[in-house]
Design an enzyme around this catalytic site. Structure first.
Site, PDB file in Angstrom:
ATOM      1  N   PRO A   2     -16.485  30.458 -16.987  1.00  0.00           N
ATOM      2  CA  PRO A   2     -17.091  31.305 -15.961  1.00  0.00           C
ATOM      3  C   PRO A   2     -18.280  30.639 -15.293  1.00  0.00           C
ATOM      4  O   PRO A   2     -18.975  29.812 -15.878  1.00  0.00           O
ATOM      5  CB  PRO A   2     -17.515  32.546 -16.745  1.00  0.00           C
ATOM      6  CG  PRO A   2     -17.708  32.058 -18.134  1.00  0.00           C
ATOM      7  CD  PRO A   2     -16.663  31.002 -18.331  1.00  0.00           C
ATOM      8  N   GLU A   3     -18.501  31.026 -14.051  1.00  0.00           N
ATOM      9  CA  GLU A   3     -19.683  30.571 -13.329  1.00  0.00           C
ATOM     10  C   GLU A   3     -20.897  31.355 -13.823  1.00  0.00           C
ATOM     11  O   GLU A   3     -20.785  32.434 -14.425  1.00  0.00           O
ATOM     12  CB  GLU A   3     -19.490  30.813 -11.832  1.00  0.00           C
ATOM     13  CG  GLU A   3     -18.182  30.308 -11.264  1.00  0.00           C
ATOM     14  CD  GLU A   3     -18.138  28.797 -11.096  1.00  0.00           C
ATOM     15  OE1 GLU A   3     -19.167  28.183 -10.752  1.00  0.00           O
ATOM     16  OE2 GLU A   3     -17.047  28.225 -11.280  1.00  0.00           O
ATOM     17  N   LYS A  51     -24.792  29.785 -18.924  1.00  0.00           N
ATOM     18  CA  LYS A  51     -23.527  30.446 -19.229  1.00  0.00           C
ATOM     19  C   LYS A  51     -23.523  31.071 -20.628  1.00  0.00           C
ATOM     20  O   LYS A  51     -22.477  31.467 -21.126  1.00  0.00           O
ATOM     21  CB  LYS A  51     -22.379  29.445 -19.089  1.00  0.00           C
ATOM     22  CG  LYS A  51     -22.277  28.877 -17.674  1.00  0.00           C
ATOM     23  CD  LYS A  51     -21.109  27.936 -17.536  1.00  0.00           C
ATOM     24  CE  LYS A  51     -21.054  27.350 -16.142  1.00  0.00           C
ATOM     25  NZ  LYS A  51     -19.892  26.478 -15.950  1.00  0.00           N
ATOM     26  N   ASN A 165     -16.834  25.202 -11.992  1.00  0.00           N
ATOM     27  CA  ASN A 165     -15.986  24.366 -11.160  1.00  0.00           C
ATOM     28  C   ASN A 165     -15.799  24.911  -9.747  1.00  0.00           C
ATOM     29  O   ASN A 165     -15.617  24.146  -8.802  1.00  0.00           O
ATOM     30  CB  ASN A 165     -14.612  24.173 -11.826  1.00  0.00           C
ATOM     31  CG  ASN A 165     -13.937  22.903 -11.372  1.00  0.00           C
ATOM     32  OD1 ASN A 165     -14.600  21.911 -11.078  1.00  0.00           O
ATOM     33  ND2 ASN A 165     -12.619  22.923 -11.281  1.00  0.00           N
ATOM     34  N   ARG A 251     -10.809  19.122 -15.256  1.00  0.00           N
ATOM     35  CA  ARG A 251     -10.896  20.240 -14.333  1.00  0.00           C
ATOM     36  C   ARG A 251     -10.359  19.793 -12.984  1.00  0.00           C
ATOM     37  O   ARG A 251     -10.539  18.644 -12.582  1.00  0.00           O
ATOM     38  CB  ARG A 251     -12.345  20.706 -14.180  1.00  0.00           C
ATOM     39  CG  ARG A 251     -12.973  21.171 -15.484  1.00  0.00           C
ATOM     40  CD  ARG A 251     -14.416  21.564 -15.273  1.00  0.00           C
ATOM     41  NE  ARG A 251     -15.046  21.937 -16.530  1.00  0.00           N
ATOM     42  CZ  ARG A 251     -16.318  22.278 -16.638  1.00  0.00           C
ATOM     43  NH1 ARG A 251     -17.080  22.297 -15.568  1.00  0.00           N
ATOM     44  NH2 ARG A 251     -16.823  22.621 -17.799  1.00  0.00           N
TER      45      ARG A 251
END
Length: 269
Positions: A2-3, A51, A165, A251
């Site tokens: 997650p961002e 995060k 990402n 990624r």
């Protein structure tokens, strides 16, 4: 993964529901803390750090959790049926008279002394959504490795915390450079970090990570998730390739070969 804005939003929901309330029940379903009893403790706050999530209790205890790729915290009215996943996926349960927080698929569940929080988050760089956000410090940390590709550097949580990402790819696009452009050759780095702070702050209480100003799923990002679709600016097909960050951390990178300049792998359209 997650961002930072997703984690911030999760923390805000948990804080609103739990802060100031006494726990009437708790269950940490991990071997290291299976016998821990938090019942009777009062929740002081739920704070995001990059995060990471830090749920603090009176008595000097903190529950440290991380969502990584698949984890989530779901909130229910106490007594309501839980439906966030299978029972064997539950890793943590915090119960108050009004609400129950259930942590599904959490890869990190750690109970520690609040005084020891630096042991689990002290390595992080300035938090884009935290009170410690320090642009100058983030720039200093990035300058230590000018050879790093820009996207990889933005994803390094020890340099600045909160970018995932989606934002790494979108920020490269907005800067007009490819994700593989060496950090030391990017002349607008301060502007990129200012934009990163602006975007995460704007999105911290809304889902979807929009970067274009639109919220429709097919138009909310410039390049992320848009492989082989036309660039929203020039119409050129967006390309994608793995952006390797070390073993087990591949990624996808997305870029427009016309709007972005710099090194890129040779890939088919």
């Amino acid at each position: 993964m997650p961002e930072g804005d997703t984690v911030y939003r999760t923390a805000a929901r948990l804080h609103q529901a739990l802060a100031g309330r006494l726990l009437t029940g708790a269950d940490l379903r991990v071997p290291a803390h299976a016998t821990a009893d938090l019942s009777g403790h009062r929740v002081l706050d739920v704070t995001p750090r990059g995060k990471h999530l830090l749920t603090r209790f009176d008595g000097g205890l903190t529950l440290h959790t991380h969502l990584r790729m698949d984890g989530s915290w779901e909130l229910y009215r106490t007594g309501e049926h839980w439906h966030g996943g299978a029972a064997h996926q539950i890793r943590a349960v915090l119960v108050t008279a009004e609400h129950t927080a259930v942590g599904y698929r959490l890869p990190v569940v750690e109970l520690l002394r609040t005084a020891d929080e630096q042991r689990v988050v002290g390595h992080l760089g300035p938090d884009l959504l935290g009170p410690d956000w320090d642009l100058a410090e983030a720039l200093r940390r990035l300058a230590e490795q000018p050879e790093l590709p820009l996207a990889e550097a933005l994803l390094d949580q020890t340099k600045l915390a909160g970018i995932g990402n989606v934002y790494a790819n979108e920020l490269c696009y907005l800067a007009g450079v490819t994700p593989w452009t060496p950090l030391g050759t990017v002349p607008t780095l301060e502007r990129i970090l200012a934009r990163a702070h602006q975007l995460l702050d704007a999105n911290k209480l809304r889902p979807g990570h929009p970067t274009t100003g639109e919220t429709r799923p097919d138009r909310r990002n410039f390049v992320y998730g848009r492989a082989r679709r036309p660039c929203l600016r020039c119409g050129t097909a967006i390309r994608t390739a793995p952006h390797v960050q070390g073993a087990g951390r591949d990624r996808p990178a997305f870029w427009c070969p016309r709007c972005q300049h710099g090194p890129a792998p040779a890939v088919r359209r």
